[in-house]
Design an enzyme around this catalytic site. Structure first.
Site, PDB file in Angstrom:
ATOM      1  N   GLU A  49      14.472  -6.149 116.482  1.00 32.09           N
ATOM      2  CA  GLU A  49      15.627  -5.494 115.857  1.00 32.09           C
ATOM      3  C   GLU A  49      16.866  -5.495 116.761  1.00 32.09           C
ATOM      4  O   GLU A  49      17.940  -5.082 116.335  1.00 32.09           O
ATOM      5  CB  GLU A  49      15.267  -4.061 115.436  1.00 32.09           C
ATOM      6  CG  GLU A  49      14.955  -3.079 116.571  1.00 32.09           C
ATOM      7  CD  GLU A  49      13.489  -3.085 117.016  1.00 32.09           C
ATOM      8  OE1 GLU A  49      12.790  -4.088 116.745  1.00 32.09           O
ATOM      9  OE2 GLU A  49      13.041  -2.113 117.643  1.00 32.09           O
ATOM     10  N   SER A  82      16.548  10.035 119.654  1.00 30.60           N
ATOM     11  CA  SER A  82      17.931   9.666 119.394  1.00 30.60           C
ATOM     12  C   SER A  82      17.952   8.219 118.913  1.00 30.60           C
ATOM     13  O   SER A  82      17.227   7.373 119.428  1.00 30.60           O
ATOM     14  CB  SER A  82      18.737   9.792 120.694  1.00 30.60           C
ATOM     15  OG  SER A  82      19.933   9.066 120.559  1.00 30.60           O
ATOM     16  N   CYS A  94      14.639   6.086 136.572  1.00 32.08           N
ATOM     17  CA  CYS A  94      14.842   4.651 136.779  1.00 32.08           C
ATOM     18  C   CYS A  94      14.752   4.234 138.240  1.00 32.08           C
ATOM     19  O   CYS A  94      14.348   3.116 138.546  1.00 32.08           O
ATOM     20  CB  CYS A  94      16.194   4.238 136.241  1.00 32.08           C
ATOM     21  SG  CYS A  94      16.367   4.633 134.503  1.00 32.08           S
ATOM     22  N   GLU A 120      12.028  -4.517 125.811  1.00 30.93           N
ATOM     23  CA  GLU A 120      13.063  -3.948 124.950  1.00 30.93           C
ATOM     24  C   GLU A 120      14.024  -5.023 124.446  1.00 30.93           C
ATOM     25  O   GLU A 120      14.356  -5.069 123.259  1.00 30.93           O
ATOM     26  CB  GLU A 120      13.836  -2.869 125.711  1.00 30.93           C
ATOM     27  CG  GLU A 120      14.867  -2.140 124.856  1.00 30.93           C
ATOM     28  CD  GLU A 120      15.724  -1.172 125.664  1.00 30.93           C
ATOM     29  OE1 GLU A 120      16.011  -1.449 126.835  1.00 30.93           O
ATOM     30  OE2 GLU A 120      16.108  -0.124 125.102  1.00 30.93           O
ATOM     31  N   GLU A 145      25.417  12.762 118.374  1.00 30.15           N
ATOM     32  CA  GLU A 145      24.234  12.871 117.512  1.00 30.15           C
ATOM     33  C   GLU A 145      23.612  14.267 117.650  1.00 30.15           C
ATOM     34  O   GLU A 145      23.237  14.894 116.655  1.00 30.15           O
ATOM     35  CB  GLU A 145      23.231  11.785 117.916  1.00 30.15           C
ATOM     36  CG  GLU A 145      22.006  11.729 117.016  1.00 30.15           C
ATOM     37  CD  GLU A 145      20.983  10.690 117.487  1.00 30.15           C
ATOM     38  OE1 GLU A 145      21.282   9.920 118.437  1.00 30.15           O
ATOM     39  OE2 GLU A 145      19.890  10.667 116.910  1.00 30.15           O
ATOM     40  N   GLU A 185      24.980   9.722 121.916  1.00 32.93           N
ATOM     41  CA  GLU A 185      23.820  10.600 121.881  1.00 32.93           C
ATOM     42  C   GLU A 185      24.248  12.063 121.818  1.00 32.93           C
ATOM     43  O   GLU A 185      23.631  12.880 121.138  1.00 32.93           O
ATOM     44  CB  GLU A 185      22.975  10.336 123.140  1.00 32.93           C
ATOM     45  CG  GLU A 185      21.526  10.683 122.990  1.00 32.93           C
ATOM     46  CD  GLU A 185      20.661  10.027 124.061  1.00 32.93           C
ATOM     47  OE1 GLU A 185      21.101   9.059 124.734  1.00 32.93           O
ATOM     48  OE2 GLU A 185      19.538  10.489 124.244  1.00 32.93           O
ATOM     49  N   LYS A 217      12.283  -3.047 130.183  1.00 35.30           N
ATOM     50  CA  LYS A 217      13.532  -3.568 129.612  1.00 35.30           C
ATOM     51  C   LYS A 217      13.338  -4.994 129.120  1.00 35.30           C
ATOM     52  O   LYS A 217      14.056  -5.464 128.246  1.00 35.30           O
ATOM     53  CB  LYS A 217      14.638  -3.525 130.664  1.00 35.30           C
ATOM     54  CG  LYS A 217      15.073  -2.110 131.025  1.00 35.30           C
ATOM     55  CD  LYS A 217      16.096  -1.574 130.055  1.00 35.30           C
ATOM     56  CE  LYS A 217      16.413  -0.118 130.342  1.00 35.30           C
ATOM     57  NZ  LYS A 217      17.078   0.536 129.216  1.00 35.30           N
ATOM     58  N   CYS A 257      16.739   6.251 126.111  1.00 36.74           N
ATOM     59  CA  CYS A 257      17.224   5.161 126.957  1.00 36.74           C
ATOM     60  C   CYS A 257      16.131   4.562 127.827  1.00 36.74           C
ATOM     61  O   CYS A 257      16.351   3.542 128.462  1.00 36.74           O
ATOM     62  CB  CYS A 257      18.412   5.602 127.805  1.00 36.74           C
ATOM     63  SG  CYS A 257      18.283   7.275 128.373  1.00 36.74           S
TER      64      CYS A 257
END
Ligand SMILES: Cc1cc2nc3c(=O)[nH]c(=O)nc-3n(C[C@H](O)[C@H](O)[C@H](O)COP(=O)(O)O)c2cc1C
Ligand code: SF4
Ligand code: SF4
Ligand code: SF4
Ligand code: SF4
Ligand code: FES
Lengths: 393, 641
Positions: free
Chosen positions: B405, B358, B568, B400, B315, B312, B397, B338
């Site tokens: 994908e 990102s 988190c 996710e 990037e 990241e 999550k 994230c």
């Protein structure tokens, strides 16, 4: 349509003209001196309410006329709006002058949509006569009124639910305090008054506090408009002085052989024949004006069933005692009807009713058990009769 | 650092559900803004506007609550907190009653006790469920109320059949309305705290129920899976999807190689499930427990957190190069990716900003991809026999890892996401008392962790980790020279939105790892790096609206967004209950862990250097890492078919 003699005898606009020439505190003092108490049911002194709103500091204030008239057996506001709309709007304008508001809202019950065009026409003609608008009667005072349509929920007659509804939310009562006079519509100080209260305010300004006080009792001054229905010869809308006894009222409407009357609508009290000497006034039997007469053939359990079904339908459902308590009371009535309610359970339901009165968030849940409790109190023998086969089994 | 008080807040929950402004009496000044009252005969002095509930706590009187929650605005709907106020006809809700006058309160008179018991009796008359089959058994506010208020039988009956179908449509949140007490905490959480507004009360009276738009299943509506509603539900009506049976089945299957990665936040909180007070991390005890429970390998998510920082961070530098050196348009600010709750929030509400996200996967997903490729290769294990489990603080999550994908390894990168609560259950089921476990280390080849990975768990942590790395790689100086102990305090804390500027006064040589991407750092010299941090989607919304208007935040280079309040550590899979104090204690545990790490910067992690050397040989943001460690997003919009 019924006519109301006192209102018919008023001079149009005399009260408003007088108010516009008075300093604000004097208007409020006049209303306070008259002893006028809210005609919507709760009987809060109107002068005190206006004074709270007048002394609250804010950039904007609102006058809201509560025309939700949802209490079962109440239909007097409809007559007032149909026949005496000018008087109601005049009352709103006087209130606005007294507290310093520029905007008024008439919250009109959804079922009264048919009155809307008439009311809009009255508002328009008042604007043309300079009784509303930028410069009312040339007195350097601005005020206008718009109409907001309710959607048919009884709870939206409760003033804070009404305000939520005006703001575009689900019609549910707010926590109080704070009260609308401080934190009302759009968090601004707002006066919410019943249709009739505002009409009387206009009369008081015109005829004076003493004229108003000359009728009624010391604690409940003036005249009250009643909606009378049920088992009587002449149901309709009447005016009677406050403090009238139930018996006398029944005589007027041809309901002398009633076994009971429900005063104050479904959320009011059920008065048995043995107590017909009591008087209708804030100090004894308070009322928003609904009187339902029950003739000798009525089964009080049917009456209760009907009322509780209404509350179970109309509770907003936010607080536990009301949301679930009404259901239990209704089930209890059904058990009584079927003869399956034990004494002990009836006792428990009465205790529950008292808890609901104490702990519900708003007036709906606080008063929905009233009818249940008064019927159980006054007609116990009749109810218990149906459990005989159980208790003796 | 500037606090962003100027940002616009939208109208949120209806006023009936908000704490309402208190108008102090006219003589407020005269009494110094304080008011004295008596509660159960005890005198107590509190600031004007304090609720009876809070005032009572001051004298040690605990008034029961149900709809009240320390994170949420006042509702005053359950009425369990009813108390007597002298001179008032009805009881008053202590949680909703602001004290503005010297009142006399009684908190447990006969009337009060009876009303409370009736309220619990009524709730139970509408509550289908048996505690021993319920996920909230022993941690349920309704159960506690029943115990505390002398409910000896079902006075007003008890349903024998469920009235509602359980909604299991969402990957993350299960709704069982049969256990709902209509406290509306979930509604206030979703609309007020998160500003998503997925669920609302619909219907009146005893028909009222909590439901998504048009009574659709939760899986079909705009929900970001953050699970914040679960964390604030007092009963078993909301809970997370549970994959423990599937994980047990994998562990029990001798052909499967079951690998678990653990994230720092659950490690800092799982002790709460075993009776410890909040704020004690059990990272290394957990390693032992997991091995004893039957996991084959225990890895530290911090490894891929470090990897995330490199990907990241690179990037970000590439975007800066594009804008400042090549003078080409580049999407700024870059947003962190994230937090899957935040990602889905953006996909729904701000899809036009997907280019700003990102493309780096979250640490969880990077780890899954690395395990099923690099690790499988290195250890000669067929990736189809590997089951990757992730211990996460998060319910999103779960969604996710099920995104279609997320299969760049050729397999489902992460098979199961477990929440802190699910894992605690598995550990208990194994007969292990976690706090008693001896400590043990993580498994290789991802054994070394850095402090930077640990602090990912708290809001501001990703930004701090990224800054530690970017400062050193670009400026060629030590972070410690700028910030004492490399603690970048300005990005820490619980302020909803934080903004920091970092002038780049010197630049150093380009490190080897990045030489093929950047000829020099001169284009950054004299630039001022502007970064911001926001946690909870309500705060994210403020920042996004500001960006849309071209405000202060649109000039930022990099913004860390976390979907959950507190980051988190406050995730939707964390132990229940939650409160600002509990989250602060968990964050403190995380920063304490960071402080004792030998290596505290992601780019100094030797295992990270090794994976770039051995496997991702074309370096950060190279082709290989792009295939495995980066992803793409879906513009979802906010309308439902
Ligand atoms: C459930 C409920 C329904 C009510 N409905 C009405 C109504 O239809 N009209 C009305 O004037 N007041 C109604 N009220 C009373 C209002 O809350 C408020 O007290 C009244 O509008 C104040 O006006 P007043 O002081 O002029 O009576 C209702 C109250 C409750 C609790
Ligand atoms: S008492 Fe009934 S109507 Fe009033 S707030 Fe409670 S549930 Fe709603
Ligand atoms: S929600 Fe609470 S009271 Fe209901 S079954 Fe679960 S643990 Fe028991
Ligand atoms: S998971 Fe988050 S977005 Fe979804 S309903 Fe719950 S609080 Fe709202
Ligand atoms: S689902 Fe949970 S939080 Fe939401 S209203 Fe029901 S009991 Fe309360
Ligand atoms: S906790 Fe006060 S009303 Fe629910």
């Amino acid at each position: 349509m019924n006519s109301i003699p006192t209102f018919s005898s008023m001079n149009p606009e005399a009260g408003l003209a007088k108010a516009l020439g008075m300093p604000r505190p004097d208007i409020i003092a006049e209303i306070s001196a008259s002893g006028l108490k809210g005609r919507g049911g709760a009987g809060f002194p109107t002068g005190v309410k206006w004074n709270f709103a007048a002394s609250a500091k804010a950039d904007r204030k609102y006058i809201i006329c509560n025309a939700d008239e949802g209490e079962p057996g109440t239909f007097k506001d409809r007559v007032l709006l149909q026949e005496y709309a000018d008087l109601v709007f005049e009352g709103m304008t006087i209130a606005a002058k007294a507290v310093g508001a520029k905007e008024g809202i008439l919250f009109l019950r959804g079922e009264y949509t048919y009155l809307r065009s008439h009311l809009e026409a009255v508002l328009q003609s008042r604007r043309e006569k300079k009784l509303l608008g930028k410069d009312v009667l040339g007195a350097n005072f601005e005020f206008d009124i718009r109409i907001f349509m309710g959607a048919g929920a009884y709870i939206c007659g409760e003033e804070t639910a009404l305000i939520e509804c005006l703001e575009g939310f689900r019609g549910e009562p707010r926590n109080r305090p704070p009260f609308p006079v401080n934190t009302g519509f759009l968090d601004r100080p707002s006066v919410v008054n019943n249709v009739e209260t505002l009409a009387w305010a206009a009369c008081i300004l015109q005829q004076g506090a003493d004229w108003f006080k000359s009728k009624g009792t010391e604690k409940s001054t003036g005249i009250k408009i009643f909606s009378i229905s049920g088992d009587c010869a002449r149901p309709g809308v009447y005016e009677f002085p406050m403090g009238i006894s139930v018996a006398e009222l029944l005589k007027h409407v041809g309901g002398q052989n009633a076994r009971a009357v429900q005063i104050g609508g479904a959320s009011g009290q059920c008065i048995p024949a043995s107590e017909f000497k009591r008087s209708i006034a804030f100090e004894d039997i308070p009322t928003g004006g609904s009187v339902i007469v029950f003739g000798p053939h009525r089964d009080m359990l049917d009456v209760l069933h009907n009322f509780l079904e209404f509350f179970l339908d109309e509770s907003c459902g936010q607080c536990t005692p009301c949301r679930l308590g009404n259901r239990k009371l209704l089930e209890g009535v059904e058990m009584l009807q079927a003869g399956t309610c034990s004494m002990a359970y009836l006792q428990e339901l009465c205790a529950l009713g008292e808890s609901m009165q104490l702990s519900s968030k708003c007036g709906l849940g606080q008063s929905s058990p009233c009818a249940f409790l008064s019927v159980v109190k006054h007609f116990r023998d009749e109810l218990m009769g149906r459990t005989d086969h159980l208790t003796h089994a | 650092m500037s606090e962003n008080n100027t940002l616009e807040t939208s109208r949120r929950a209806p006023a009936s559900q908000q704490s309402q402004s208190i108008v102090p009496p006219l003589n407020a000044q005269a009494i110094g803004g304080q008011v004295s009252l008596t509660i159960d005969g005890q005198e107590v002095k509190v600031p004007l506007g304090t609720t009876i509930l809070d005032a009572a706590l001051k004298i040690g009187a605990h008034i029961p609550t149900l709809c009240h929650h320390p994170d949420l605005c006042v509702a005053g709907v359950c009425r369990i907190c009813s108390v007597e106020v002298e001179g008032m006809r009805t009881l008053q809700a202590a949680c909703a009653f602001p004290i503005t006058a010297p009142i006399k309160v009684k908190t447990h008179t006969a009337k009060v006790r009876l009303a409370r018991r009736h309220i619990v009796d009524l709730l139970l008359s509408d509550h289908y469920g048996e505690c021993y089959t319920c996920r909230r058994n022993n941690n349920c506010e309704l159960q506690s109320l029943a115990r505390e208020h002398g409910v000896d039988y079902f006075r007003f009956g008890h349903p024998e059949k469920p009235a509602h179908k359980i909604d299991t449509s969402s990957y993350s949140v299960v709704r069982d309305l049969n256990k709902c007490v209509l406290c509306r905490r979930c509604v206030r959480t979703c609309i007020d705290l998160q500003e998503v507004g997925t669920i609302e009360v619909v219907g009146r009276s005893d028909n009222s129920h909590i439901t998504p738009f048009l009574d659709k299943p939760l899986g079909d509506v705009v929900c970001i899976n953050c699970g914040q509603c679960i964390n604030r539900c007092p009963t078993g009506a909301l809970h997370a999807q549970d994959y423990t049976d599937e994980v047990w089945a994998a562990i029990d299957d001798p052909k499967k190689h079951v690998v678990i990665q653990t994230a720092p936040s659950p490690r800092a909180a799982i002790g709460e499930c075993f009776g410890l007070p909040a704020g004690k991390a059990l990272t290394f005890e957990l390693n032992t427990a997991l091995r004893r429970a039957g996991f084959d390998m225990v890895f530290d998510t911090n490894f891929t957190a470090d990897l995330t920082i490199l990907e990241e961070g690179t990037e970000l530098l590439l975007r800066l190069k594009k804008a400042l050196l090549l003078r080409e348009p580049a999407a700024f600010p870059q947003f962190t990716s994230c937090s899957p709750g935040w990602v889905k929030y953006l996909e729904h509400f701000y899809p036009e900003y997907i280019p700003n996200l990102s493309t780096a996967k979250s640490p969880q997903q990077m780890f899954g991809a690395v395990i099923k490729t690099y690790y499988a290769e290195k250890h000669g294990i067929d990736p189809k026999d590997i089951v990757t489990v992730a211990l996460m603080p998060c319910s999103a999550k779960k969604f996710e890892c099920n995104r279609p994908e997320m299969d760049d390894s050729g397999f489902k990168d992460v098979d199961y996401g477990l929440t802190t609560r699910e894992l605690a259950k598995m550990i208990r089921e194994s007969g292990i008392h976690l706090p008693d476990m001896p400590k043990s280390d993580f498994d290789h080849p991802f054994g070394t962790a850095t402090g930077s990975g640990v602090i990912f768990g708290a809001t501001g942590g990703v930004m701090e980790a990224a800054l530690r790395t970017v400062i050193e790689l670009v400026c060629g100086i030590k972070v410690e020279d700028l910030f004492e102990h490399a603690n970048i305090k300005p990005v820490r804390g619980f302020e909803g939105v934080r903004y920091v500027e970092l002038p780049i006064t010197t630049v150093g040589p380009v490190p080897d790892m990045l030489k093929h991407l950047f000829p020099h750092w001169n284009f950054l010299k004299g630039a001022t790096l502007k970064v911001a941090v926001a946690h909870g989607t309500a705060n994210a919304k403020k920042v996004m609206e500001d960006i849309k208007k071209g405000g202060q935040f649109s000039k930022c280079h990099f913004i860390e967004f976390m979907g959950c309040p507190g980051g988190c550590i406050g995730g939707g899979g964390q132990p229940i209950p939650t409160s600002p104090e509990i989250r602060a204690a968990r964050a403190a545990a995380i920063y304490a862990e960071d402080a004792v790490y030998e290596i505290r910067k992601s780019h100094e992690n030797p295992d990270v250097a090794r994976i770039y050397g051995e496997f991702l040989s074309d370096g950060p943001c190279g082709q290989k890492s792009h295939k495995l460690l980066h992803t793409h997003y879906t513009a979802r919009g906010k309308y439902i078919d």
